[in-house]
Design a protein around this motif. Structure first.
Motif, PDB file in Angstrom:
ATOM      1  N   SER A 173       0.826  -1.206   0.000  1.00 27.83           N
ATOM      2  CA  SER A 173       0.000   0.000   0.000  1.00 27.83           C
ATOM      3  C   SER A 173       0.863   1.259   0.000  1.00 27.83           C
ATOM      4  O   SER A 173       0.467   2.274  -0.564  1.00 27.83           O
ATOM      5  CB  SER A 173      -1.004  -0.025   1.152  1.00 27.83           C
ATOM      6  OG  SER A 173      -0.548   0.591   2.288  1.00 27.83           O
ATOM      7  N   VAL A 227      -0.119   4.482  -2.166  1.00 31.71           N
ATOM      8  CA  VAL A 227      -0.729   5.605  -1.456  1.00 31.71           C
ATOM      9  C   VAL A 227      -0.481   6.904  -2.226  1.00 31.71           C
ATOM     10  O   VAL A 227       0.605   7.100  -2.787  1.00 31.71           O
ATOM     11  CB  VAL A 227      -0.186   5.695  -0.003  1.00 31.71           C
ATOM     12  CG1 VAL A 227       1.259   6.117   0.038  1.00 31.71           C
ATOM     13  CG2 VAL A 227      -1.033   6.612   0.842  1.00 31.71           C
ATOM     14  N   GLN A 269      -8.493  10.541   1.219  1.00 32.30           N
ATOM     15  CA  GLN A 269      -7.675  10.110   0.081  1.00 32.30           C
ATOM     16  C   GLN A 269      -8.030   8.681  -0.316  1.00 32.30           C
ATOM     17  O   GLN A 269      -8.022   8.343  -1.494  1.00 32.30           O
ATOM     18  CB  GLN A 269      -6.179  10.175   0.418  1.00 32.30           C
ATOM     19  CG  GLN A 269      -5.587  11.542   0.344  1.00 32.30           C
ATOM     20  CD  GLN A 269      -5.389  12.009  -1.086  1.00 32.30           C
ATOM     21  OE1 GLN A 269      -5.574  11.293  -2.053  1.00 32.30           O
ATOM     22  NE2 GLN A 269      -4.998  13.264  -1.219  1.00 32.30           N
ATOM     23  N   HIS A 270      -8.322   7.855   0.652  1.00 28.15           N
ATOM     24  CA  HIS A 270      -8.648   6.464   0.375  1.00 28.15           C
ATOM     25  C   HIS A 270      -9.996   6.326  -0.331  1.00 28.15           C
ATOM     26  O   HIS A 270     -10.158   5.500  -1.225  1.00 28.15           O
ATOM     27  CB  HIS A 270      -8.663   5.653   1.680  1.00 28.15           C
ATOM     28  CG  HIS A 270      -8.744   4.181   1.474  1.00 28.15           C
ATOM     29  ND1 HIS A 270      -9.939   3.500   1.408  1.00 28.15           N
ATOM     30  CD2 HIS A 270      -7.761   3.253   1.301  1.00 28.15           C
ATOM     31  CE1 HIS A 270      -9.698   2.219   1.214  1.00 28.15           C
ATOM     32  NE2 HIS A 270      -8.384   2.035   1.151  1.00 28.15           N
ATOM     33  N   GLU A 271     -10.959   7.133   0.063  1.00 32.65           N
ATOM     34  CA  GLU A 271     -12.335   6.950  -0.403  1.00 32.65           C
ATOM     35  C   GLU A 271     -12.725   7.778  -1.624  1.00 32.65           C
ATOM     36  O   GLU A 271     -13.676   7.431  -2.305  1.00 32.65           O
ATOM     37  CB  GLU A 271     -13.303   7.255   0.743  1.00 32.65           C
ATOM     38  CG  GLU A 271     -13.155   6.299   1.925  1.00 32.65           C
ATOM     39  CD  GLU A 271     -13.365   4.840   1.557  1.00 32.65           C
ATOM     40  OE1 GLU A 271     -14.281   4.535   0.754  1.00 32.65           O
ATOM     41  OE2 GLU A 271     -12.606   3.988   2.065  1.00 32.65           O
ATOM     42  N   ALA A 311      -6.650   5.859  -5.194  1.00 33.25           N
ATOM     43  CA  ALA A 311      -7.587   5.759  -4.079  1.00 33.25           C
ATOM     44  C   ALA A 311      -7.705   4.272  -3.756  1.00 33.25           C
ATOM     45  O   ALA A 311      -7.275   3.421  -4.530  1.00 33.25           O
ATOM     46  CB  ALA A 311      -8.937   6.333  -4.482  1.00 33.25           C
ATOM     47  N   LYS A 312      -8.260   3.951  -2.630  1.00 34.78           N
ATOM     48  CA  LYS A 312      -8.403   2.548  -2.197  1.00 34.78           C
ATOM     49  C   LYS A 312      -7.045   1.855  -2.112  1.00 34.78           C
ATOM     50  O   LYS A 312      -6.927   0.643  -2.302  1.00 34.78           O
ATOM     51  CB  LYS A 312      -9.351   1.765  -3.123  1.00 34.78           C
ATOM     52  CG  LYS A 312     -10.744   2.338  -3.211  1.00 34.78           C
ATOM     53  CD  LYS A 312     -11.493   2.143  -1.931  1.00 34.78           C
ATOM     54  CE  LYS A 312     -12.937   2.590  -2.075  1.00 34.78           C
ATOM     55  NZ  LYS A 312     -13.688   2.384  -0.853  1.00 34.78           N
ATOM     56  N   TYR A 313      -6.006   2.628  -1.815  1.00 39.20           N
ATOM     57  CA  TYR A 313      -4.640   2.106  -1.773  1.00 39.20           C
ATOM     58  C   TYR A 313      -4.473   0.991  -0.752  1.00 39.20           C
ATOM     59  O   TYR A 313      -3.764   0.025  -0.997  1.00 39.20           O
ATOM     60  CB  TYR A 313      -3.635   3.237  -1.502  1.00 39.20           C
ATOM     61  CG  TYR A 313      -3.995   4.117  -0.331  1.00 39.20           C
ATOM     62  CD1 TYR A 313      -3.541   3.842   0.945  1.00 39.20           C
ATOM     63  CD2 TYR A 313      -4.812   5.230  -0.508  1.00 39.20           C
ATOM     64  CE1 TYR A 313      -3.889   4.647   2.013  1.00 39.20           C
ATOM     65  CE2 TYR A 313      -5.150   6.046   0.555  1.00 39.20           C
ATOM     66  CZ  TYR A 313      -4.692   5.750   1.819  1.00 39.20           C
ATOM     67  OH  TYR A 313      -5.032   6.549   2.877  1.00 39.20           O
ATOM     68  N   LEU A 314      -5.161   1.069   0.359  1.00 41.34           N
ATOM     69  CA  LEU A 314      -5.034   0.043   1.385  1.00 41.34           C
ATOM     70  C   LEU A 314      -5.924  -1.161   1.073  1.00 41.34           C
ATOM     71  O   LEU A 314      -5.486  -2.308   1.141  1.00 41.34           O
ATOM     72  CB  LEU A 314      -5.386   0.632   2.750  1.00 41.34           C
ATOM     73  CG  LEU A 314      -5.152  -0.221   3.975  1.00 41.34           C
ATOM     74  CD1 LEU A 314      -3.769  -0.833   3.985  1.00 41.34           C
ATOM     75  CD2 LEU A 314      -5.379   0.607   5.227  1.00 41.34           C
ATOM     76  N   GLU A 315      -7.137  -0.909   0.713  1.00 43.67           N
ATOM     77  CA  GLU A 315      -8.074  -1.988   0.369  1.00 43.67           C
ATOM     78  C   GLU A 315      -7.549  -2.812  -0.802  1.00 43.67           C
ATOM     79  O   GLU A 315      -7.571  -4.052  -0.771  1.00 43.67           O
ATOM     80  CB  GLU A 315      -9.431  -1.382   0.019  1.00 43.67           C
ATOM     81  CG  GLU A 315     -10.511  -2.372  -0.289  1.00 43.67           C
ATOM     82  CD  GLU A 315     -11.836  -1.686  -0.563  1.00 43.67           C
ATOM     83  OE1 GLU A 315     -12.619  -2.275  -1.330  1.00 43.67           O
ATOM     84  OE2 GLU A 315     -12.097  -0.585  -0.048  1.00 43.67           O
TER      85      GLU A 315
END
Length: 116
Positions: free
Chosen positions: A37, A41, A75-77, A89-93
């Motif tokens: 991730s 990111v 940033q993720h969503e 986006a959704k870098y962790l998921e």
């Protein structure tokens, strides 16, 4: 000719060692997801990337990967925001979803090692 042998099973010790191996495997898996991730990111100055952490709650045997920047969730969503090439986006998921089998293999390897 029959042979005699004595077997001593130390169940409590086995459980302790397997739980420790499980925790090590979970941490290795979480660190693996964090590494992937971190390569995805969104990156401007690198602050968000520097807030990423991996940890394990050994009481519940849960691993966590998180980013603690003030705008990490946004940033993720936000799927409509533009990012540099390779950043998303959704870098962790997405990192977790793409590395599920590797994480499982890391945990399994630690458990196998403990059983030797």
């Amino acid at each position: 000719m029959p042979q005699n042998f004595r077997l001593r099973f130390e169940g409590a010790r086995a459980v302790r060692e397997l739980r420790a191996a499980e925790a090590r495997g979970l941490l290795l898996g979480a660190e693996h997801v964090l590494g992937i991730s971190n390569n995805r990111v969104p990156l401007d100055e690198g602050f968000l990337q520097s807030t990423g952490t991996a940890s394990v709650d050994e009481a519940d045997m849960n691993a966590m990967v998180s980013y603690d920047g003030p705008y990490a969730v946004r940033q993720h969503e936000e799927l409509d925001w533009r990012h540099a090439p390779g950043r998303e986006a959704k870098y962790l998921e997405n990192a977790l979803n793409s590395s599920r089998s590797e994480v499982q293999a890391l945990i399994a390897a630690q458990l196998r090692r403990a059983l030797r």
